[in-house]
Design an enzyme around this catalytic site. Structure first.
Site, PDB file in Angstrom:
ATOM      1  N   HIS A   1       0.343  19.578  26.204  1.00 51.86           N
ATOM      2  CA  HIS A   1       0.784  19.470  24.797  1.00 51.86           C
ATOM      3  C   HIS A   1       1.303  18.051  24.524  1.00 51.86           C
ATOM      4  O   HIS A   1       1.034  17.472  23.474  1.00 51.86           O
ATOM      5  CB  HIS A   1       1.895  20.482  24.493  1.00 51.86           C
ATOM      6  CG  HIS A   1       1.410  21.898  24.423  1.00 51.86           C
ATOM      7  ND1 HIS A   1       0.615  22.359  23.398  1.00 51.86           N
ATOM      8  CD2 HIS A   1       1.604  22.956  25.237  1.00 51.86           C
ATOM      9  CE1 HIS A   1       0.344  23.642  23.598  1.00 51.86           C
ATOM     10  NE2 HIS A   1       0.922  24.025  24.706  1.00 51.86           N
TER      11      HIS A   1
ATOM     12  N   THR B   1       2.534  22.465  29.342  1.00 50.53           N
ATOM     13  CA  THR B   1       3.459  21.694  28.503  1.00 50.53           C
ATOM     14  C   THR B   1       3.107  20.210  28.542  1.00 50.53           C
ATOM     15  O   THR B   1       3.147  19.520  27.519  1.00 50.53           O
ATOM     16  CB  THR B   1       4.913  21.896  29.010  1.00 50.53           C
ATOM     17  OG1 THR B   1       5.188  23.286  28.992  1.00 50.53           O
ATOM     18  CG2 THR B   1       5.921  21.158  28.156  1.00 50.53           C
TER      19      THR B   1
END
Ligand code: NAD
Ligand code: ZN
Length: 342
Positions: free
Chosen positions: A43, A40
């Site tokens: 990202h 995450t």
């Protein structure tokens, strides 16, 4: 305090000085010792479409950590200064039907630490005390720092009975590798781990997962023949988010097989639904960790002898955070630890 934050709407992450987060009466203040980089966070680093629509510029990132309780809200019980803790990164509302039924992992109003509220890549983190988990003495700081992704792996792996079963794990990222290792630890028969990245498959073997298949070079069918698996896998753990991986999993499942899906596809994903229907497959989506059963089980699975330490491949002092993000991006890494005490 120092913190790693998304200061500009472009690729990258920046170390800067900011205010310590404010305490509420149900909160703990945690002095962070070690953090780990999650997919995450990548990202967010890459500033992809999801990050652009989700992350406010200025956000302190990160949700995988271990630290020490330094301040305790006036309403909090059960914690003392000096307690070594990690914590659940999903902050749940407490008032929806699932929360009230004790199924907090199914909360409709989940907020993410380091996504929707200030995160753990900082010298100090504030979270609701209920989200903190005390780390037993015989579990190392490094391991405690990766309890969040280990919890993803464990929650997925323990979704279905694995004892004596043949288990296919697609995707040998850190979470897939840990899930495959859990499957072996709890008594599956054959555990087959697939990926297209030889570094990661080798890392899986270092974690004791004997049967790996590089699906860019070898067919899964060949491996199944080699293992004399005539009927197919009993349980599938989808850990890649890759459409070809999920399609091949559906084909490789035995009738009545069960699939737990953690990998997040980039967009809509078409599958051959007749595989699901005629085989009578059961597919379960997995989000996060069960609160807090998964956390207790993580501690006890480690205490019962599961060795996760090879999954941590890199450690950097926080000043060298850029090297940590670079090695994560290269794909030639397991878990990468950033140390805040140096
Ligand atoms: P990762 O990106 O490090 O690992 C995914 C792996 O899948 C990579 O090693 C990649 O090479 C491999 N892969 C790509 N194509 C493949 C194919 N055709 N067959 C087999 N493998 C293939 O991710 P991770 O950090 O280990 O996380 C695993 C997945 O879980 C990711 O999709 C992540 O977004 C997702 N995730 C979901 C949750 C949740 O709560 N549902 C939480 C954390 C992570
Ligand atoms: Zn809720």
């Amino acid at each position: 305090m120092r913190a790693l934050a998304k200061l500009h709407p472009e690729e990258g992450i920046w170390l800067h000085t900011t205010q310590r987060p404010k305490m509420g009466h149900n909160d703990l203040m945690i002095k962070i010792h070690k953090t780990a980089i999650c997919g995450t966070d990548m990202h967010i680093y890459n500033w992809d479409a999801w990050a652009q629509k989700t992350i406010p510029v200025g956000m302190t990132v990160g949700h995988e950590y271990v630290g020490e309780v330094v301040e305790i809200g006036s309403e909090v019980e059960g914690f003392r200064p000096g307690d070594r803790v990690s914590g659940e990164g999903h902050i749940t509302c407490g008032h929806c039907r699932n929360c009230r039924a004790g199924r907090r992992h199914l909360c409709r109003n989940t907020q993410g630490v380091g996504v929707n509220r200030p995160g753990a890549f900082a010298e100090y983190l504030v979270i609701p005390a209920i989200n903190a988990f005390k780390i037993p003495d015989n579990i190392s700081d490094d391991l405690a720092a990766i309890f969040d992704p280990f919890g993803n792996a464990l929650h997925t792996a323990l979704s279905f009975d694995l004892v004596g079963e043949d288990v296919l794990v697609t995707g040998a990222g850190p979470i897939g590798i840990m899930a495959a290792a859990v499957a072996r630890h709890v008594g599956a028969r054959h555990v087959v781990l697939t990926d297209v990245n030889p570094y990661r498959l080798a890392l899986g073997r270092r974690m004791g997962v004997i049967h790996t298949v590089n699906v860019a070079e070898q067919s899964l069918d060949d491996k199944m023949h080699e293992l004399q698996m005539n009927e197919g896998f009993d349980v599938g753990l989808e850990m890649s988010g890759a459409e070809p991986a999920f399609r091949s999993m559906l084909e490789a499942m035995n009738h009545g097989g069960k699939i737990a899906m953690l990998g997040i596809p980039a967009g809509d994903m078409a599958i051959d639904w007749t595989q699901v229907i005629f085989k009578g497959l059961i597919i379960k989506g997995i989000y996060g960790r069960e609160m807090f059963e998964t956390w207790y089980k993580m501690a006890s699975v480690v205490q019962s002898g599961l060795n996760l330490s090879p999954i941590i491949t890199h450690r950097f002092p926080i000043e060298q955070f850029q090297q940590g993000f670079d090695v994560m991006r290269s794909g030639e890494a397991g878990k990468v630890i950033l140390e805040w005490d140096s």
